[in-house]
Write a protein that holds these residues in place. Structure first.
Motif, PDB file in Angstrom:
ATOM      1  N   GLU A 235      15.444   7.315 -10.116  1.00  0.00           N
ATOM      2  CA  GLU A 235      14.740   7.200  -8.838  1.00  0.00           C
ATOM      3  C   GLU A 235      13.230   7.134  -9.039  1.00  0.00           C
ATOM      4  O   GLU A 235      12.546   6.291  -8.442  1.00  0.00           O
ATOM      5  CB  GLU A 235      15.101   8.400  -7.953  1.00  0.00           C
ATOM      6  CG  GLU A 235      14.432   8.384  -6.598  1.00  0.00           C
ATOM      7  CD  GLU A 235      14.778   9.610  -5.766  1.00  0.00           C
ATOM      8  OE1 GLU A 235      14.409   9.649  -4.582  1.00  0.00           O
ATOM      9  OE2 GLU A 235      15.407  10.538  -6.309  1.00  0.00           O
ATOM     10  N   THR A 236      12.714   8.004  -9.899  1.00  0.00           N
ATOM     11  CA  THR A 236      11.275   8.009 -10.157  1.00  0.00           C
ATOM     12  C   THR A 236      10.851   6.769 -10.938  1.00  0.00           C
ATOM     13  O   THR A 236       9.805   6.175 -10.668  1.00  0.00           O
ATOM     14  CB  THR A 236      10.870   9.279 -10.929  1.00  0.00           C
ATOM     15  OG1 THR A 236      11.156  10.427 -10.116  1.00  0.00           O
ATOM     16  CG2 THR A 236       9.392   9.277 -11.276  1.00  0.00           C
ATOM     17  N   ALA A 237      11.668   6.363 -11.906  1.00  0.00           N
ATOM     18  CA  ALA A 237      11.362   5.157 -12.677  1.00  0.00           C
ATOM     19  C   ALA A 237      11.302   3.938 -11.758  1.00  0.00           C
ATOM     20  O   ALA A 237      10.385   3.100 -11.866  1.00  0.00           O
ATOM     21  CB  ALA A 237      12.408   4.954 -13.767  1.00  0.00           C
ATOM     22  N   ASP A 238      12.248   3.843 -10.831  1.00  0.00           N
ATOM     23  CA  ASP A 238      12.266   2.719  -9.886  1.00  0.00           C
ATOM     24  C   ASP A 238      11.017   2.738  -8.994  1.00  0.00           C
ATOM     25  O   ASP A 238      10.431   1.683  -8.706  1.00  0.00           O
ATOM     26  CB  ASP A 238      13.525   2.765  -9.020  1.00  0.00           C
ATOM     27  CG  ASP A 238      14.788   2.428  -9.792  1.00  0.00           C
ATOM     28  OD1 ASP A 238      14.669   1.886 -10.917  1.00  0.00           O
ATOM     29  OD2 ASP A 238      15.888   2.712  -9.281  1.00  0.00           O
ATOM     30  N   LEU A 239      10.621   3.936  -8.580  1.00  0.00           N
ATOM     31  CA  LEU A 239       9.426   4.066  -7.740  1.00  0.00           C
ATOM     32  C   LEU A 239       8.182   3.594  -8.481  1.00  0.00           C
ATOM     33  O   LEU A 239       7.358   2.849  -7.932  1.00  0.00           O
ATOM     34  CB  LEU A 239       9.254   5.528  -7.310  1.00  0.00           C
ATOM     35  CG  LEU A 239       7.930   5.885  -6.620  1.00  0.00           C
ATOM     36  CD1 LEU A 239       7.758   5.081  -5.334  1.00  0.00           C
ATOM     37  CD2 LEU A 239       7.866   7.377  -6.338  1.00  0.00           C
ATOM     38  N   ILE A 240       8.053   3.994  -9.728  1.00  0.00           N
ATOM     39  CA  ILE A 240       6.892   3.595 -10.534  1.00  0.00           C
ATOM     40  C   ILE A 240       6.871   2.085 -10.735  1.00  0.00           C
ATOM     41  O   ILE A 240       5.827   1.429 -10.576  1.00  0.00           O
ATOM     42  CB  ILE A 240       6.908   4.322 -11.881  1.00  0.00           C
ATOM     43  CG1 ILE A 240       6.613   5.820 -11.674  1.00  0.00           C
ATOM     44  CG2 ILE A 240       5.901   3.715 -12.857  1.00  0.00           C
ATOM     45  CD1 ILE A 240       6.862   6.675 -12.889  1.00  0.00           C
ATOM     46  N   ASN A 241       8.014   1.512 -11.062  1.00  0.00           N
ATOM     47  CA  ASN A 241       8.085   0.070 -11.306  1.00  0.00           C
ATOM     48  C   ASN A 241       7.807  -0.731 -10.031  1.00  0.00           C
ATOM     49  O   ASN A 241       7.155  -1.782 -10.077  1.00  0.00           O
ATOM     50  CB  ASN A 241       9.449  -0.292 -11.884  1.00  0.00           C
ATOM     51  CG  ASN A 241       9.611   0.209 -13.314  1.00  0.00           C
ATOM     52  OD1 ASN A 241       8.656   0.231 -14.088  1.00  0.00           O
ATOM     53  ND2 ASN A 241      10.808   0.632 -13.670  1.00  0.00           N
ATOM     54  N   GLU A 242       8.266  -0.221  -8.895  1.00  0.00           N
ATOM     55  CA  GLU A 242       7.978  -0.882  -7.615  1.00  0.00           C
ATOM     56  C   GLU A 242       6.483  -0.817  -7.311  1.00  0.00           C
ATOM     57  O   GLU A 242       5.882  -1.801  -6.853  1.00  0.00           O
ATOM     58  CB  GLU A 242       8.765  -0.194  -6.494  1.00  0.00           C
ATOM     59  CG  GLU A 242       8.491  -0.790  -5.115  1.00  0.00           C
ATOM     60  CD  GLU A 242       9.152  -0.004  -3.991  1.00  0.00           C
ATOM     61  OE1 GLU A 242       9.065  -0.458  -2.839  1.00  0.00           O
ATOM     62  OE2 GLU A 242       9.721   1.072  -4.272  1.00  0.00           O
ATOM     63  N   THR A 243       5.873   0.334  -7.584  1.00  0.00           N
ATOM     64  CA  THR A 243       4.434   0.504  -7.351  1.00  0.00           C
ATOM     65  C   THR A 243       3.631  -0.467  -8.215  1.00  0.00           C
ATOM     66  O   THR A 243       2.683  -1.102  -7.746  1.00  0.00           O
ATOM     67  CB  THR A 243       4.025   1.954  -7.665  1.00  0.00           C
ATOM     68  OG1 THR A 243       4.782   2.851  -6.845  1.00  0.00           O
ATOM     69  CG2 THR A 243       2.532   2.168  -7.407  1.00  0.00           C
ATOM     70  N   LYS A 244       4.018  -0.574  -9.473  1.00  0.00           N
ATOM     71  CA  LYS A 244       3.342  -1.501 -10.387  1.00  0.00           C
ATOM     72  C   LYS A 244       3.520  -2.953  -9.927  1.00  0.00           C
ATOM     73  O   LYS A 244       2.568  -3.752  -9.956  1.00  0.00           O
ATOM     74  CB  LYS A 244       3.907  -1.324 -11.803  1.00  0.00           C
ATOM     75  CG  LYS A 244       3.544  -0.026 -12.484  1.00  0.00           C
ATOM     76  CD  LYS A 244       2.087  -0.021 -12.920  1.00  0.00           C
ATOM     77  CE  LYS A 244       1.777   1.144 -13.819  1.00  0.00           C
ATOM     78  NZ  LYS A 244       0.341   1.192 -14.191  1.00  0.00           N
TER      79      LYS A 244
END
Length: 342
Positions: A235-244
């Motif tokens: 979940e956190t990895a997906d959030l970071i990648n979406e932000t980037k």
């Protein structure tokens, strides 16, 4: 680069002994890492510097009451144990003081017989491995009864409320010290941050031995870093990648969150779900692969933490910021003020 390059003069009276109330009323230095420009604000002003679409990454580890006192079964001598990390089941790595009383094979009793342990090994660095005679999950309930909060040695005043050495979002038991950059947040402030359209994600890194180990070598590159256990969810990895992907900022709250994110990004070349141990040592010259901004406290001279901050914001900028903080009488270390590096 030498360890002494990261020294600065700090008057003893600037070391914060107690937390300020409310949490978000501490001072906040804003440091522009491009220009070196400095602003002086209050921590709740941080919201003004966050933009819709940014994400904050918080370390949700929870400090355990890891300082316990054992009675040596043979002699009745008292030894202080500081539990650092759980190795497996009921085996823990710990610091002992005085260590000479905790030789391999020695047995201790805690809490007038609530639990016993045996020293099963002495590591090369002097740390002990001990085995408790209880279930691995039961030990946390026992620590609540017999343990004390392991405040850093530079804090000499007793903490009246143990929750003030926990972040308001702490949930994963396992740290020997708090991720102190997060101590400034209140639940109300986090709600306002979400309302602004800033996403919040969590990682877990259990803060261990490194918090208590000074850099003892002159050459920074010769320092051997401790390891700490981390977990980064999908979940956190997906959030970071979406932000980037949206060209927004990943803002790390604290050096522990930073070490987690940069460890995973260095390991895979991207951010993805992962769990493991990291011994990453970040000092000037390191190329950051994940974070775009950093919220952090003011750290000890010559520590690995001030080296990490210098790697991110630039050595000259950071040393100038620290000297300015001293001149402006900021409060330092765990219960001190904060810095936002943008």
């Amino acid at each position: 680069m030498k360890t002494s390059d990261f020294f600065y003069e700090l008057p003893k009276e600037l070391i914060a002994q107690t937390p300020i109330e409310p949490r978000d009323s501490s001072r906040l230095m804003i440091l522009d890492r491009e220009s070196g420009a400095i602003e002086h604000k209050i921590f709740h002003d941080l919201i003004d510097y966050l933009n819709e679409g940014d994400c904050l990454i918080l370390n949700d580890t929870r400090v355990i009451p890891a300082r316990i006192y054992g009675v040596k079964q043979e002699t009745g001598a008292v030894v202080e144990f500081l539990l650092l990390n759980q190795k497996e089941n009921n085996i823990w790595e710990c610091l002992c003081k005085p260590g000479k009383r905790a030789k391999e094979g020695t047995k201790f009793t805690f809490g007038e017989g609530i639990v016993d342990c045996e020293v099963i090994a002495v590591n090369d660095d002097g740390n002990r491995l001990i085995r408790f005679n209880c279930d691995s999950k039961e030990i946390y309930n026992i620590l609540d009864k017999i343990g004390k909060m392991p405040l850093p040695p530079y804090i000499t005043e007793e903490l009246k409320n143990g929750e003030r050495y926990q972040t308001v979002y702490s949930r994963e038991l396992g740290s020997a010290a708090a991720p102190t950059a997060g101590l400034h947040f209140t639940n109300e402030m986090l709600d306002k941050i979400r309302q602004k359209g800033v996403k919040i994600g969590y990682v877990t890194l259990h803060v261990g031995l490194g918090t208590f180990r000074p850099v003892k070598v002159d050459d920074v590159t010769k320092h051997k870093m401790h390891t700490e256990h981390y977990q980064l969810s999908k979940e956190t990895a997906d959030l970071i990648n979406e932000t980037k992907k949206n060209k927004k900022r990943v803002i790390s709250v604290g050096t522990t969150s930073t070490r987690t994110l940069e460890s995973v990004a260095s390991k895979f070349g991207c951010v993805k779900e992962d769990e493991g141990d990291t011994g990453i040592f970040i000092y000037p010259g390191y190329e950051f692969k994940c974070i775009d901004a950093l919220i952090t406290n003011f750290h000890l001279p010559e520590s690995t933490l001030i080296m990490l901050v210098s790697a991110f914001a630039g050595y000259d900028n950071v040393m100038n910021a620290y000297n300015t903080a001293v001149e402006e009488k900021y409060r330092f270390f765990s219960f001190g003020d904060a810095m936002f590096i943008k």
